[in-house]
Scaffold this active site. Structure first.
Site, PDB file in Angstrom:
ATOM      1  N   LYS A 180       0.864  -1.197   0.000  1.00 55.82           N
ATOM      2  CA  LYS A 180       0.000   0.000   0.000  1.00 55.82           C
ATOM      3  C   LYS A 180       0.891   1.234   0.000  1.00 55.82           C
ATOM      4  O   LYS A 180       1.867   1.311   0.746  1.00 55.82           O
ATOM      5  CB  LYS A 180      -0.886  -0.008   1.239  1.00 55.82           C
ATOM      6  CG  LYS A 180      -1.657   1.298   1.413  1.00 55.82           C
ATOM      7  CD  LYS A 180      -2.885   1.113   2.222  1.00 55.82           C
ATOM      8  CE  LYS A 180      -2.626   1.273   3.693  1.00 55.82           C
ATOM      9  NZ  LYS A 180      -3.878   1.452   4.438  1.00 55.82           N
TER      10      LYS A 180
HETATM   11  C1  5RP Z   1      -3.086   3.752   8.961  1.00 58.48           C
HETATM   12  C2  5RP Z   1      -3.293   3.033   7.725  1.00 58.48           C
HETATM   13  C3  5RP Z   1      -4.559   3.273   7.034  1.00 58.48           C
HETATM   14  O1  5RP Z   1      -5.184   2.042   6.859  1.00 58.48           O
HETATM   15  C4  5RP Z   1      -4.311   3.911   5.699  1.00 58.48           C
HETATM   16  O2  5RP Z   1      -3.597   5.071   5.839  1.00 58.48           O
HETATM   17  C5  5RP Z   1      -5.584   4.095   4.876  1.00 58.48           C
HETATM   18  O3  5RP Z   1      -6.356   5.047   5.399  1.00 58.48           O
HETATM   19  P1  5RP Z   1      -6.507   6.495   4.781  1.00 58.48           P
HETATM   20  O4  5RP Z   1      -7.231   6.322   3.483  1.00 58.48           O
HETATM   21  O5  5RP Z   1      -7.291   7.208   5.812  1.00 58.48           O
HETATM   22  O6  5RP Z   1      -5.130   7.069   4.563  1.00 58.48           O
HETATM   23  O7  5RP Z   1      -2.492   2.250   7.268  1.00 58.48           O
HETATM   24  O8  5RP Z   1      -1.779   3.761   9.275  1.00 58.48           O
END
Ligand code: 5RP
Length: 292
Positions: free
Chosen positions: A201
């Site tokens: 991610k």
């Molecule tokens: C927190 C995370 C979140 O899952 C990720 O950041 C996704 O959330 P957002 O769309 O609010 O950024 O990993 O550390």
């Protein structure tokens, strides 16, 4: 006694057994269990996923939109392909009758009051199996104060996951002092993939995001990041998909929206329906105006 052979049984001797390449980038050589879990997270029809991320409480506590997960988030779950949360929320709030795959937050340690890169693995693989999760998620802080520890933690989770067929999602976390650009995300995502993460991610960047997805040998999903106007968030999701992302793992831009259901459906329309941001925004507004 062996089964008696009947006359006319057909063994299709002339038909070679066919094998198929697995639909996800870089995942062909994984074992069956891991591929099966990935096939629940990513829709095999288009290779994409809409993950609803609600794990923020593990370092932020009851942040805006997540004060009452039972009230505000559970109604959204049927709209998501995958739910990303902590084991605490899963056990206390999410009914076990929910059948969408769960990606479990498996790292933790510091709160927002401390140095965030000082994380540890915060969950046993045994508990992941007990909970029936489809992947674990762990933060990796490239360039952060505790960079090496976070990278090694990720590799430990990957090793444990490989033992039991549970994929690891590496989450590239960016410290405030670091520049969020394609060069940084190429570095961060590639390190995660090289060291074994089955998917990664990262954040979307306006310039050169396609070089991030191209140089990462496993699927990439994007985080939504800070809340922005709904049309902007939908444009970001649209551009990321067009530039090679395999989906979104979105939190604040959904649960902090004035119509979380509208945003869930609009993001879905983009990721799985190839809808334009403008059409998806119309859908969001229609749902919002209907009071949902
Ligand atoms: C927190 C995370 C979140 O899952 C990720 O950041 C996704 O959330 P957002 O769309 O609010 O950024 O990993 O550390």
């Amino acid at each position: 006694m062996p089964e008696a052979d009947n006359e006319g049984k057909n063994f299709y001797e002339g038909t070679p057994q066919k094998g198929k390449l697995f639909f996800l980038k870089g995942s062909n050589e994984l074992d069956w269990g891991m591929k099966n879990r990935l096939s629940r997270i990513f829709n095999p029809k288009d290779g994409r996923t809409v993950m609803l991320a609600i794990d923020h409480g593990y370092f932020q506590g009851p942040t805006t939109g997540l004060e009452r997960v039972d009230v505000s988030i559970l109604p959204l779950v049927p709209e998501a392909d995958t739910l990303m949360c902590t084991r605490g929320i899963l056990r206390t709030v999410v009914p076990p009758s929910v059948t969408i795959p769960v990606v479990i937050r498996a790292s933790g340690g510091p709160s927002i009051l401390k140095e965030l890169s000082n994380e540890e693995i915060a969950m046993d693989m045994e508990d992941c199996i007990r909970l029936g999760v489809c992947a674990t998620a762990i933060q990796v802080f490239i360039g952060g104060e505790f960079e090496s520890r976070s990278v090694v933690n990720m590799t430990r989770l990957v090793d444990a996951g490989l033992r039991y067929g549970i994929p690891t999602l590496a989450v590239t976390a960016v410290g405030k002092e670091l520049v969020r650009n394609a060069q940084y995300f190429r570095l961060a995502t590639r390190i995660c993939a090289e060291l074994g993460a089955q998917y990664v991610k990262t954040y979307y960047v306006e310039e050169g995001f396609e070089t991030v997805t191209a140089s990462c040998p496993v699927p990439i999903v994007i985080a939504g990041g800070k809340k922005r106007p709904e049309l902007d968030a939908l444009k970001m999701a649209y551009n990321a998909i067009r530039q090679g992302a395999a989906g979104v793992d979105m939190g604040r831009n959904i649960f902090q929206s004035d119509s979380p259901t509208g945003m869930m459906k609009a993001v879905n329309a983009i990721v799985h329906g190839n809808e334009t941001p403008e059409k998806a925004f119309d859908l969001y507004q229609t749902i919002k105006n209907s009071g949902s």
